[in-house]
Design a protein around this motif. Structure first.
Motif, PDB file in Angstrom:
ATOM      1  N   PRO A 129       0.818  -1.217   0.000  1.00  0.00           N
ATOM      2  CA  PRO A 129       0.000   0.000   0.000  1.00  0.00           C
ATOM      3  C   PRO A 129       0.852   1.268   0.000  1.00  0.00           C
ATOM      4  CG  PRO A 129      -0.797  -1.575   1.629  1.00  0.00           C
ATOM      5  CD  PRO A 129       0.527  -2.087   1.147  1.00  0.00           C
ATOM      6  N   ALA A 130       0.443   2.253  -0.782  1.00  0.00           N
ATOM      7  CA  ALA A 130       1.111   3.558  -0.814  1.00  0.00           C
ATOM      8  C   ALA A 130       0.450   4.478   0.202  1.00  0.00           C
ATOM      9  CB  ALA A 130       1.025   4.169  -2.215  1.00  0.00           C
ATOM     10  N   GLN A 131       1.258   5.288   0.858  1.00  0.00           N
ATOM     11  CA  GLN A 131       0.745   6.224   1.870  1.00  0.00           C
ATOM     12  C   GLN A 131       0.417   7.554   1.186  1.00  0.00           C
ATOM     13  OE1 GLN A 131       0.271   4.918   4.975  1.00  0.00           O
ATOM     14  NE2 GLN A 131       1.012   3.051   3.956  1.00  0.00           N
ATOM     15  N   TRP A 132      -0.744   7.604   0.557  1.00  0.00           N
ATOM     16  CA  TRP A 132      -1.094   8.742  -0.291  1.00  0.00           C
ATOM     17  C   TRP A 132      -1.209  10.054   0.472  1.00  0.00           C
ATOM     18  CZ3 TRP A 132      -0.405   7.349  -5.079  1.00  0.00           C
ATOM     19  CH2 TRP A 132      -0.696   6.059  -5.483  1.00  0.00           C
ATOM     20  N   ILE A 133      -1.655  10.010   1.717  1.00  0.00           N
ATOM     21  CA  ILE A 133      -1.903  11.258   2.451  1.00  0.00           C
ATOM     22  C   ILE A 133      -0.911  11.487   3.601  1.00  0.00           C
ATOM     23  CG2 ILE A 133      -4.333  11.420   1.843  1.00  0.00           C
ATOM     24  CD1 ILE A 133      -5.075  10.128   4.446  1.00  0.00           C
ATOM     25  N   THR A 134       0.159  10.696   3.650  1.00  0.00           N
ATOM     26  CA  THR A 134       1.198  10.932   4.649  1.00  0.00           C
ATOM     27  C   THR A 134       2.598  10.984   4.040  1.00  0.00           C
ATOM     28  OG1 THR A 134       1.313   8.554   5.142  1.00  0.00           O
ATOM     29  CG2 THR A 134      -0.120   9.911   6.543  1.00  0.00           C
ATOM     30  N   ASP A 135       2.772  10.428   2.858  1.00  0.00           N
ATOM     31  CA  ASP A 135       4.075  10.432   2.200  1.00  0.00           C
ATOM     32  C   ASP A 135       4.248  11.739   1.422  1.00  0.00           C
ATOM     33  OD1 ASP A 135       6.374   9.982   0.650  1.00  0.00           O
ATOM     34  OD2 ASP A 135       5.957   7.836   0.495  1.00  0.00           O
ATOM     35  N   THR A 136       5.350  12.435   1.665  1.00  0.00           N
ATOM     36  CA  THR A 136       5.582  13.738   1.024  1.00  0.00           C
ATOM     37  C   THR A 136       5.686  13.644  -0.498  1.00  0.00           C
ATOM     38  OG1 THR A 136       7.971  13.476   1.392  1.00  0.00           O
ATOM     39  CG2 THR A 136       6.726  14.700   3.039  1.00  0.00           C
ATOM     40  N   LYS A 137       5.927  12.453  -1.035  1.00  0.00           N
ATOM     41  CA  LYS A 137       5.993  12.297  -2.490  1.00  0.00           C
ATOM     42  C   LYS A 137       4.622  12.484  -3.139  1.00  0.00           C
ATOM     43  CE  LYS A 137       7.686   8.186  -2.513  1.00  0.00           C
ATOM     44  NZ  LYS A 137       8.207   6.869  -3.014  1.00  0.00           N
ATOM     45  N   TYR A 138       3.561  12.190  -2.386  1.00  0.00           N
ATOM     46  CA  TYR A 138       2.219  12.194  -2.969  1.00  0.00           C
ATOM     47  C   TYR A 138       1.327  13.314  -2.441  1.00  0.00           C
ATOM     48  CZ  TYR A 138       3.788   7.368  -3.725  1.00  0.00           C
ATOM     49  OH  TYR A 138       4.517   6.256  -4.059  1.00  0.00           O
ATOM     50  N   ILE A 139       1.623  13.851  -1.271  1.00  0.00           N
ATOM     51  CA  ILE A 139       0.676  14.731  -0.586  1.00  0.00           C
ATOM     52  C   ILE A 139       0.238  15.901  -1.452  1.00  0.00           C
ATOM     53  CG2 ILE A 139       0.474  16.414   1.288  1.00  0.00           C
ATOM     54  CD1 ILE A 139       1.947  14.504   3.090  1.00  0.00           C
ATOM     55  N   LEU A 140       1.186  16.662  -2.005  1.00  0.00           N
ATOM     56  CA  LEU A 140       0.842  17.866  -2.760  1.00  0.00           C
ATOM     57  C   LEU A 140       0.008  17.536  -3.990  1.00  0.00           C
ATOM     58  CD1 LEU A 140       1.225  20.925  -2.754  1.00  0.00           C
ATOM     59  CD2 LEU A 140       3.271  20.614  -4.149  1.00  0.00           C
TER      60      LEU A 140
ATOM     61  N   SER B 197       0.695  19.367   7.670  1.00  0.00           N
ATOM     62  CA  SER B 197       0.903  18.147   6.907  1.00  0.00           C
ATOM     63  C   SER B 197       2.342  17.660   7.097  1.00  0.00           C
ATOM     64  CB  SER B 197       0.633  18.411   5.417  1.00  0.00           C
ATOM     65  OG  SER B 197       1.409  19.512   4.955  1.00  0.00           O
ATOM     66  N   THR B 198       2.622  16.437   6.686  1.00  0.00           N
ATOM     67  CA  THR B 198       3.959  15.859   6.857  1.00  0.00           C
ATOM     68  C   THR B 198       5.013  16.750   6.203  1.00  0.00           C
ATOM     69  OG1 THR B 198       2.952  13.661   6.763  1.00  0.00           O
ATOM     70  CG2 THR B 198       5.345  13.796   6.534  1.00  0.00           C
ATOM     71  N   ASP B 199       5.998  17.189   6.987  1.00  0.00           N
ATOM     72  CA  ASP B 199       7.073  18.063   6.500  1.00  0.00           C
ATOM     73  C   ASP B 199       6.532  19.297   5.777  1.00  0.00           C
ATOM     74  OD1 ASP B 199       8.995  16.391   7.528  1.00  0.00           O
ATOM     75  OD2 ASP B 199       9.317  15.316   5.651  1.00  0.00           O
ATOM     76  N   TYR B 200       5.331  19.730   6.166  1.00  0.00           N
ATOM     77  CA  TYR B 200       4.694  20.919   5.571  1.00  0.00           C
ATOM     78  C   TYR B 200       4.554  20.785   4.050  1.00  0.00           C
ATOM     79  CZ  TYR B 200       5.802  22.911  10.126  1.00  0.00           C
ATOM     80  OH  TYR B 200       5.896  23.140  11.494  1.00  0.00           O
ATOM     81  N   ALA B 201       4.344  19.561   3.565  1.00  0.00           N
ATOM     82  CA  ALA B 201       4.301  19.321   2.121  1.00  0.00           C
ATOM     83  C   ALA B 201       3.114  19.989   1.448  1.00  0.00           C
ATOM     84  CB  ALA B 201       4.263  17.815   1.849  1.00  0.00           C
TER      85      ALA B 201
END
Length: 311
Positions: free
Chosen positions: A164-175, A259-263
């Protein structure tokens, strides 16, 4: 001499006509009074108060203490998170401003070509997401970071994802995720204004255009449709600017504050953090003033670009 007196006479005539119409529609103005009272108290007064408050240190318990430009100096020189928020806000403004504006226009144009039932149906379909807050629950279910999240489940069944991908916590996807949700919810008042603009165009103009040599829909669009929708296009542009610069609620409800790392941290989130979480109202007012100045400049630019269609 005639030219010199014509201007004042025209102004007097317009003033008399305006006063006559106000008296003729006094019932409508009377019904607006409750709204105007609340609008002035809860919108106009706070906005006016926020400017001088931005030059103070105010924690809502003690009396405001004048600090001059200290808040603004800290904001631009020492606040690294603010710079991240500016970058994110500009990214949001680009994608949810011009892109959403053009998308609203194209969708409204396509809907306008349908029959009456489909016009009503698709207008409701595209406008509905902007009316409800339960949409965040739906997107959280879709983007859940476990195998039960609908998006993860589909992608794992297709073999695209192994875990599973962490769509709403991983900074790669959040924005990216927040931009997509914001675009999906952006068909609001501006979209309805453009739809109304298409409905109000005099059909005889298209017949006259065909006689004058207009041969296809694209020529109709740029020579008749857009020039005939100046007020609606300007209103929609102002609404899109306001929405794109004040974006933040979607990210706050979807990925948290902060959000995570202010993403996905925007200027509006920054103001909310200092105003509603830390109660540093002076600093929060300084942030809001900078945001207001940026929105004002953007609105001036839009008025300059679309003003020619208001003649």
């Amino acid at each position: 001499m005639a030219k010199k007196t014509q201007g004042p006479m025209n102004k007097q005539g317009r003033g008399a006509y305006t006063w006559h119409m106000m008296k003729a529609n006094k019932g409508c103005y009377f019904m607006l009074i409750p709204f105007m009272i609340f609008f002035i108290i809860f919108t106009v007064v706070p906005v006016v108060m926020s400017l001088p408050m931005g030059f103070t240190n105010f924690n809502m318990i003690q009396m405001p203490k004048w600090v001059g430009l200290s808040n603004f100096y800290t904001l631009f020189v020492n606040d690294d998170v603010f710079l991240i928020a500016v970058r994110n806000t500009l990214i949001f403004a680009i994608f949810t401003g011009p892109f959403s504006y053009v998308l609203s226009f194209l969708i409204a144009w396509l809907i306008n070509e349908m029959n009456a039932f489909l016009k009503t149906f698709f207008t409701f379909v595209f406008y509905a997401p902007s009316m409800t807050t339960s949409v965040y629950v739906t997107w959280q279910l879709i983007l859940s970071g476990d195998s039960y999240g609908y998006l993860n489940a589909v992608l794992m069944d297709l073999g695209i994802l192994k875990s599973p991908a962490q769509w709403i916590t991983d900074t790669k996807y959040i924005l990216t995720v927040v931009i997509i949700v914001q675009l999906w919810m952006s068909m609001g008042a501006g979209f309805l204004a453009i739809r109304a603009g298409f409905q109000n165009i005099d059909k005889s103009m298209y017949e006259a255009g065909a006689i004058e040599g207009i041969k296809n829909r694209w020529q109709e669009l740029f020579k008749i449709t857009i020039p005939s929708m100046g007020p609606q296009l300007l209103f929609a542009a102002v609404m899109q600017i306001s929405t794109s610069f004040t974006v933040g609620m979607v990210g706050q409800n979807l990925v948290g504050l902060p959000s995570t790392d202010y993403a996905a941290h925007t200027i509006m989130n920054h103001a909310t953090d200092y105003g509603w979480v830390r109660y540093e109202m002076g600093y929060s007012s300084a942030i809001c003033f900078v945001l207001f100045a940026a929105m004002l400049l953007a609105n001036k630019g839009v008025n300059w670009i679309l003003g020619k269609y208001l003649d």
